[in-house]
Design an enzyme around this catalytic site. Structure first.
Site, PDB file in Angstrom:
ATOM      1  N   LEU A 279       9.510   1.032 -10.387  1.00 45.26           N
ATOM      2  CA  LEU A 279       8.437   0.386  -9.643  1.00 45.26           C
ATOM      3  C   LEU A 279       8.990   0.196  -8.235  1.00 45.26           C
ATOM      4  O   LEU A 279      10.203  -0.009  -8.068  1.00 45.26           O
ATOM      5  CB  LEU A 279       8.099  -0.983 -10.244  1.00 45.26           C
ATOM      6  CG  LEU A 279       7.395  -1.000 -11.609  1.00 45.26           C
ATOM      7  CD1 LEU A 279       7.206  -2.430 -12.094  1.00 45.26           C
ATOM      8  CD2 LEU A 279       6.043  -0.293 -11.530  1.00 45.26           C
ATOM      9  N   ASP A 280       8.132   0.226  -7.250  1.00 41.65           N
ATOM     10  CA  ASP A 280       8.599   0.011  -5.873  1.00 41.65           C
ATOM     11  C   ASP A 280       9.177  -1.402  -5.740  1.00 41.65           C
ATOM     12  O   ASP A 280       8.820  -2.298  -6.515  1.00 41.65           O
ATOM     13  CB  ASP A 280       7.434   0.160  -4.887  1.00 41.65           C
ATOM     14  CG  ASP A 280       6.843   1.555  -4.914  1.00 41.65           C
ATOM     15  OD1 ASP A 280       7.563   2.493  -5.299  1.00 41.65           O
ATOM     16  OD2 ASP A 280       5.654   1.685  -4.558  1.00 41.65           O
ATOM     17  N   LYS A 281       9.970  -1.574  -4.703  1.00 39.12           N
ATOM     18  CA  LYS A 281      10.593  -2.887  -4.480  1.00 39.12           C
ATOM     19  C   LYS A 281       9.534  -3.992  -4.361  1.00 39.12           C
ATOM     20  O   LYS A 281       9.709  -5.101  -4.851  1.00 39.12           O
ATOM     21  CB  LYS A 281      11.451  -2.825  -3.209  1.00 39.12           C
ATOM     22  CG  LYS A 281      12.281  -4.051  -2.947  1.00 39.12           C
ATOM     23  CD  LYS A 281      13.233  -3.820  -1.799  1.00 39.12           C
ATOM     24  CE  LYS A 281      14.006  -5.076  -1.481  1.00 39.12           C
ATOM     25  NZ  LYS A 281      14.902  -4.910  -0.328  1.00 39.12           N
TER      26      LYS A 281
ATOM     27  N   LYS B 262      -0.345   3.754  -4.626  1.00 39.92           N
ATOM     28  CA  LYS B 262      -0.557   3.489  -3.193  1.00 39.92           C
ATOM     29  C   LYS B 262      -1.095   4.735  -2.498  1.00 39.92           C
ATOM     30  O   LYS B 262      -2.000   4.655  -1.665  1.00 39.92           O
ATOM     31  CB  LYS B 262       0.764   3.062  -2.537  1.00 39.92           C
ATOM     32  CG  LYS B 262       1.228   1.681  -2.971  1.00 39.92           C
ATOM     33  CD  LYS B 262       2.595   1.383  -2.394  1.00 39.92           C
ATOM     34  CE  LYS B 262       3.148   0.093  -2.941  1.00 39.92           C
ATOM     35  NZ  LYS B 262       4.591  -0.040  -2.774  1.00 39.92           N
TER      36      LYS B 262
END
Ligand code: URA
Length: 244
Positions: free
Chosen positions: A101-103, A191
């Site tokens: 998962l992105d930060k 996104k």
């Protein structure tokens, strides 16, 4: 395997806590109290108990973590805190995150010691559904929803995205909230899909992977072991063994 190592890996405590428990007589091997932490046991045959409860030998370990924002999905990082560092030190050995998962993304993340499990869930061929709640600046209309759902171009050199599902859309002026379910795991996929229809994601949280939903009792940063039912739903080795 040494008794103290076995109990550490089973998550009973740190190595030094376990030495204390063993000294206090809280541990039995085949119903005999053992006070020497260095005793060797056969983890596949011996019955080990802690405070009169049998400690089951699990070849691999599986956790769900409520990943908070600001930590990276890695086992090591020179700059940021990693998801692994959210776990007690005695549980960290051999553990790694399943996918990324992105930060700045929150939500459901599995960590395991089982490489096959990770491969089965993350392989692009498996098409496991992952559902994300998003909040984005912009707006969605039926035409954009159709694009998101039917497959779209998110980069010139990439194939179209696989069909996806949109649900629970709420439009509040220039903010749109909703859920997007995808069956791939491309870099920044949610996104980028929303970006392609002029929506800029400002909040993203993964709610589920396959049939397994993020436990609402887990605060951001908290974790727990996956239950047998969850493992079965994800079709792990352990689950298969259990059905035999
Ligand atoms: N899609 C994204 O854009 N980011 C994530 O962290 C996960 C899916």
């Amino acid at each position: 395997m040494r008794l103290d190592k076995f109990l550490t890996e089973a998550g009973i405590g740190t190595r030094s806590q376990i030495k204390g428990y063993i000294k206090k007589g809280l541990v039995t091997v085949n119903d005999c109290m053992i006070t020497d932490a260095s005793v060797h046991i056969d983890e596949t045959k011996d019955k080990i108990s802690f405070q009169n409860k049998t400690v089951l030998y699990k070849k691999d370990r599986y956790y769900m973590l409520h990943k908070p924002k600001g930590v990276v999905c890695a086992t090591k990082d020179n700059v940021s805190k990693t998801v692994l560092q959210l776990f007690e030190p005695n549980l960290q050995k051999g553990l790694f995150p399943v996918g990324r998962l992105d930060k700045d993304t929150e939500g459901l993340l599995f960590l395991t010691t089982d490489g096959d499990f990770s491969h089965r869930l993350m392989s692009p061929k498996k098409h496991v559904e992952k559902t994300y709640y998003f909040e984005a600046e912009g707006s969605l209309n039926p035409e954009k929803i159709k694009q998101l759902e039917s497959g779209m171009e998110i980069a010139k050199d990439e194939p179209l995205t696989r069909p996806a599902k949109i649900s629970g859309i709420q439009q509040e002026k220039q903010l749109v909230k909703g859920c997007l379910t995808i069956t791939e795991g491309r870099f920044h996929q949610v996104k980028r899909m929303l970006r392609a229809v002029d929506c800029h994601v400002i909040y993203l949280k993964r709610l589920s992977i396959g049939q397994v939903v993020l436990d609402e009792n887990l605060a951001p940063g908290a974790y727990r072991e996956l239950t047998d039912r969850e493992l079965q739903a994800l079709n792990t080795k352990n689950a298969v063994e259990e059905q035999q």
